[in-house]
Design a protein around this motif. Structure first.
Motif, PDB file in Angstrom:
ATOM      1  N   ARG A 160       1.926 -10.040  33.618  1.00 15.57           N
ATOM      2  CA  ARG A 160       1.642  -8.998  34.600  1.00 15.57           C
ATOM      3  C   ARG A 160       2.758  -7.963  34.518  1.00 15.57           C
ATOM      4  O   ARG A 160       3.918  -8.307  34.383  1.00 15.57           O
ATOM      5  N   PHE A 161       2.391  -6.716  34.617  1.00 15.04           N
ATOM      6  CA  PHE A 161       3.347  -5.619  34.521  1.00 15.04           C
ATOM      7  C   PHE A 161       3.350  -4.823  35.810  1.00 15.04           C
ATOM      8  O   PHE A 161       2.311  -4.596  36.412  1.00 15.04           O
ATOM      9  N   ILE A 162       4.545  -4.405  36.217  1.00 15.79           N
ATOM     10  CA  ILE A 162       4.704  -3.511  37.358  1.00 15.79           C
ATOM     11  C   ILE A 162       5.469  -2.298  36.847  1.00 15.79           C
ATOM     12  O   ILE A 162       6.604  -2.428  36.377  1.00 15.79           O
ATOM     13  N   LEU A 163       4.839  -1.141  36.904  1.00 14.70           N
ATOM     14  CA  LEU A 163       5.505   0.077  36.462  1.00 14.70           C
ATOM     15  C   LEU A 163       6.466   0.545  37.547  1.00 14.70           C
ATOM     16  O   LEU A 163       6.108   0.591  38.727  1.00 14.70           O
ATOM     17  N   VAL A 164       7.674   0.882  37.139  1.00 12.54           N
ATOM     18  CA  VAL A 164       8.695   1.336  38.081  1.00 12.54           C
ATOM     19  C   VAL A 164       9.291   2.645  37.567  1.00 12.54           C
ATOM     20  O   VAL A 164       9.143   2.999  36.402  1.00 12.54           O
ATOM     21  N   ASP A 165       9.954   3.336  38.452  1.00 13.92           N
ATOM     22  CA  ASP A 165      10.603   4.589  38.073  1.00 13.92           C
ATOM     23  C   ASP A 165      11.756   4.313  37.114  1.00 13.92           C
ATOM     24  O   ASP A 165      12.381   3.240  37.170  1.00 13.92           O
ATOM     25  N   PRO A 166      12.058   5.274  36.246  1.00 13.22           N
ATOM     26  CA  PRO A 166      13.202   5.098  35.351  1.00 13.22           C
ATOM     27  C   PRO A 166      14.478   4.825  36.153  1.00 13.22           C
ATOM     28  O   PRO A 166      14.707   5.420  37.197  1.00 13.22           O
ATOM     29  N   GLY A 167      15.273   3.892  35.668  1.00 13.86           N
ATOM     30  CA  GLY A 167      16.538   3.563  36.314  1.00 13.86           C
ATOM     31  C   GLY A 167      16.458   2.405  37.299  1.00 13.86           C
ATOM     32  O   GLY A 167      17.491   1.912  37.749  1.00 13.86           O
ATOM     33  N   THR A 168      15.256   1.944  37.629  1.00 15.10           N
ATOM     34  CA  THR A 168      15.115   0.863  38.602  1.00 15.10           C
ATOM     35  C   THR A 168      15.776  -0.417  38.104  1.00 15.10           C
ATOM     36  O   THR A 168      16.508  -1.080  38.838  1.00 15.10           O
ATOM     37  N   PHE A 169      15.534  -0.771  36.850  1.00 17.65           N
ATOM     38  CA  PHE A 169      16.117  -1.993  36.309  1.00 17.65           C
ATOM     39  C   PHE A 169      17.637  -1.867  36.208  1.00 17.65           C
ATOM     40  O   PHE A 169      18.363  -2.799  36.558  1.00 17.65           O
ATOM     41  N   ALA A 182      12.913 -13.473  41.892  1.00 21.68           N
ATOM     42  CA  ALA A 182      12.560 -13.080  43.256  1.00 21.68           C
ATOM     43  C   ALA A 182      13.412 -11.904  43.710  1.00 21.68           C
ATOM     44  O   ALA A 182      12.915 -10.968  44.350  1.00 21.68           O
ATOM     45  N   ASP A 183      14.699 -11.914  43.355  1.00 27.31           N
ATOM     46  CA  ASP A 183      15.597 -10.808  43.690  1.00 27.31           C
ATOM     47  C   ASP A 183      15.140  -9.522  43.007  1.00 27.31           C
ATOM     48  O   ASP A 183      15.117  -8.464  43.618  1.00 27.31           O
ATOM     49  N   LEU A 184      14.753  -9.608  41.743  1.00 28.89           N
ATOM     50  CA  LEU A 184      14.261  -8.435  41.017  1.00 28.89           C
ATOM     51  C   LEU A 184      12.986  -7.912  41.657  1.00 28.89           C
ATOM     52  O   LEU A 184      12.819  -6.701  41.828  1.00 28.89           O
ATOM     53  N   LYS A 185      12.081  -8.795  42.038  1.00 31.12           N
ATOM     54  CA  LYS A 185      10.837  -8.366  42.689  1.00 31.12           C
ATOM     55  C   LYS A 185      11.134  -7.636  43.998  1.00 31.12           C
ATOM     56  O   LYS A 185      10.527  -6.605  44.287  1.00 31.12           O
ATOM     57  N   ARG A 186      12.060  -8.165  44.801  1.00 34.44           N
ATOM     58  CA  ARG A 186      12.431  -7.493  46.054  1.00 34.44           C
ATOM     59  C   ARG A 186      13.003  -6.108  45.781  1.00 34.44           C
ATOM     60  O   ARG A 186      12.691  -5.144  46.472  1.00 34.44           O
ATOM     61  N   HIS A 187      13.840  -6.012  44.760  1.00 36.01           N
ATOM     62  CA  HIS A 187      14.454  -4.734  44.403  1.00 36.01           C
ATOM     63  C   HIS A 187      13.378  -3.721  43.985  1.00 36.01           C
ATOM     64  O   HIS A 187      13.415  -2.573  44.398  1.00 36.01           O
ATOM     65  N   VAL A 188      12.422  -4.163  43.182  1.00 35.82           N
ATOM     66  CA  VAL A 188      11.339  -3.281  42.726  1.00 35.82           C
ATOM     67  C   VAL A 188      10.497  -2.815  43.908  1.00 35.82           C
ATOM     68  O   VAL A 188      10.178  -1.631  44.034  1.00 35.82           O
ATOM     69  N   LEU A 189      10.134  -3.738  44.784  1.00 33.34           N
ATOM     70  CA  LEU A 189       9.321  -3.372  45.936  1.00 33.34           C
ATOM     71  C   LEU A 189      10.056  -2.391  46.848  1.00 33.34           C
ATOM     72  O   LEU A 189       9.464  -1.433  47.360  1.00 33.34           O
ATOM     73  N   ALA A 190      11.350  -2.594  47.042  1.00 29.98           N
ATOM     74  CA  ALA A 190      12.138  -1.677  47.861  1.00 29.98           C
ATOM     75  C   ALA A 190      12.211  -0.294  47.209  1.00 29.98           C
ATOM     76  O   ALA A 190      12.116   0.721  47.891  1.00 29.98           O
ATOM     77  N   ALA A 191      12.350  -0.258  45.890  1.00 29.46           N
ATOM     78  CA  ALA A 191      12.425   1.012  45.178  1.00 29.46           C
ATOM     79  C   ALA A 191      11.104   1.764  45.256  1.00 29.46           C
ATOM     80  O   ALA A 191      11.083   2.997  45.337  1.00 29.46           O
TER      81      ALA A 191
END
Length: 54
Positions: free
Chosen positions: A7-16, A42-51
């Motif tokens: 599964r892929f979640i597209l995020v804005d550049p710089g999120t990772f 889980a920490d990465l998922k929280r960070h992505v959702l917050a972003a």
């Protein structure tokens, strides 16, 4: 045994990179983890959702 499709979640550049920075892992010698434990994932998922909410 069959694996689920990725599964892929597209995020804005710089999120990772921002996530790595919050973990104190941003720098030339830090790599993308090949295997990530459940807590870090889980920490990465929280960070992505917050972003995405910003």
């Amino acid at each position: 045994m069959q694996l689920d499709a990725p599964r892929f979640i597209l995020v804005d550049p710089g999120t990772f990179a921002n996530w790595l920075r919050t973990r104190g892992r941003l720098g030339d010698q830090n790599k993308v983890p090949r295997v990530i434990n459940d807590q870090a994932l889980a920490d990465l998922k929280r960070h992505v959702l917050a972003a995405q909410k910003e």
